[in-house]
Write an enzyme that holds these catalytic residues in place. Structure first.
Site, short mmCIF file in Angstrom:
data_model
loop_
_atom_site.label_atom_id
_atom_site.label_comp_id
_atom_site.label_asym_id
_atom_site.label_seq_id
_atom_site.Cartn_x
_atom_site.Cartn_y
_atom_site.Cartn_z
N THR A 226 49.81 86.58 72.63
CA THR A 226 50.87 86.52 73.64
C THR A 226 50.80 85.17 74.36
OG1 THR A 226 50.89 88.87 73.99
CG2 THR A 226 51.56 87.54 75.86
N ARG A 254 57.88 100.77 71.42
CA ARG A 254 56.76 100.57 72.36
C ARG A 254 57.01 99.33 73.22
NH1 ARG A 254 52.82 96.23 73.33
NH2 ARG A 254 50.93 97.20 74.16
N VAL A 255 56.79 99.46 74.50
CA VAL A 255 56.90 98.32 75.41
C VAL A 255 55.53 98.11 76.05
CG1 VAL A 255 57.96 97.44 77.52
CG2 VAL A 255 59.35 98.72 75.86
N THR A 277 47.31 88.70 79.36
CA THR A 277 47.35 88.98 77.92
C THR A 277 46.20 89.93 77.60
OG1 THR A 277 47.12 88.04 75.71
CG2 THR A 277 46.03 86.85 77.49
N GLY A 278 46.47 90.86 76.70
CA GLY A 278 45.43 91.81 76.35
C GLY A 278 46.03 93.16 75.99
#
Ligand code: ASP
Length: 366
Positions: A226, A254-255, A277-278
């Site tokens: 990301t 999916r969000v 991010t992760g």
């Protein structure tokens, strides 16, 4: 113009990647010395219990995702250069905006656009694949001066989702648009649509096959990717932006956290501009970036302490890992991460660019 909802299924050739832009300290020329270049720091031991800022006087930072660190001994000079160049190009785009007096919103959008167009990162071109071999992209942007924000979720035909998110913030009365409505809004606002093929890369396809157990992946550095950016402008207004293809093999629909204000992205003048991010589900449940801001505003913590508390102490207890780039109102910057690595870079007010892509340049916080 309206886009047929699932026209992308027919070519079935698209691949998606998530991108997060973070500025990391790296030599401007990728290794040689220059007056405006800062060499990556010498290898240092992992900072156990670290809650110290990485840098001061930072005006812009980008990240390219948390995940497995690049291993110096296994990384070709070409590959190292490609990653550093991607981050530096994003930083330079943001710098150009700031230098001409643009707002921090414009700067983070410019930086993220570069990462979205770079196939190395999991955002825009290079976005990861969903379980049904498509691409669904998420992005959000936030302005610290008035807490205005915009986001798109699950778009399939937008080349630069962060630009669509900014349009939602500035041209609609809403904060988040999802799915077909978001794709249609982007077209109505003048963004030229792309087909799903635009996002395709072989590497992301191999990762999908790997996730489905059909093909072993040789990629060790890919895991997430990301992208995001944070900035502060001449008026001391702050902004943050995050853009992603999500997680490889995610369910259609999916969000993740990236388009969720307060989870993947948050900016508030006086506290922090942060892009995360992760593992997205964990960042949503832990209200990651809003909690960093709240710990600073109500808990008396500084940016390093607050982001360390969230990323290293709280989120892993929920079962996930990742990182954040966090910039405070005075230019103090930190990029703590519980994941093995996190690609990032930053720009200081005197023009130094720094990038960090190897584990020893940015060891995981413990
Ligand atoms: N946070 C993103 C998501 O869950 C993934 C990433 O950061 O790479 O969609």
């Amino acid at each position: 113009m309206r886009i047929r909802p699932r026209a992308w299924l027919f070519p079935l050739l698209a691949a998606a990647t998530t991108l997060t832009v973070v500025l990391v300290a790296v030599p401007e020329d990728g290794g040689s010395r220059g007056s405006r270049t800062v060499a990556a720091p010498a290898p240092a031991p992992a900072p156990a219990g670290k809650a110290e800022p990485d840098a001061r006087d930072v005006v812009l930072a980008v990240h390219g995702g948390a995940g497995t660190a690049l291993v110096r001994d296994e990384t070709s000079p070409e590959k190292e250069k490609a990653y550093r160049d991607g981050l530096k190009k994003a930083l330079r785009a943001g710098k150009k905006a700031l230098d001409r007096g643009a707002t921090s919103v414009e700067a983070v959008e410019a930086a993220v656009n570069v990462l979205e167009d770079d196939p190395l990162f999991n955002a825009g071109k290079g976005a990861v694949f969903t379980a049904d071999a498509g691409h669904e992209l998420d992005a959000s942007i936030m302005r610290g001066s008035d807490l205005k924000a915009g986001a798109v979720a699950g778009v399939k035909h937008v080349r630069n989702p962060i630009t669509a998110a900014r349009l939602v913030m500035e041209k609609s009365k809403h904060v988040m648009l999802a799915g077909q409505g978001a794709d249609d809004f982007a077209v109505d606002q003048g963004l030229k649509p792309v087909t799903q093929d635009h996002y395709w890369t072989q590497r992301r396809w191999d990762q999908l096959m790997d996730a489905k157990g059909k093909k072993p992946s040789s990629d060790r550095d890919e895991a997430k990717g990301t992208v995001g950016a944070v900035a502060i402008d001449a008026k001391a207004d702050m902004a943050a932006a995050t853009s992603t293809g999500g997680m490889t093999n995610k369910m259609a629909g999916r969000v993740g956290d990236s388009p969720v204000i307060g989870a993947g992205t948050y900016a508030k003048n006086g506290t922090v501009a942060a892009s995360a991010t992760g593992d997205g589900e964990i960042f949503i449940r832990g209200a990651a970036t809003a909690t960093i801001s709240n710990l600073m505003e109500f808990g008396g913590k500084d940016v390093a302490q607050a982001s360390y508390e969230v990323l290293v102490k709280r989120l892993p207890k929920l079962g996930g890992s990742g990182g954040v780039i966090a910039l405070d109102a005075k230019g103090v910057f930190d990029a703590p991460h519980s994941s093995e690595g996190m690609l990032h870079g930053y720009l200081t007010k005197d023009g130094k660019l720094v990038t960090k892509i190897f584990k020893e340049e940015s060891p995981p916080n413990q």
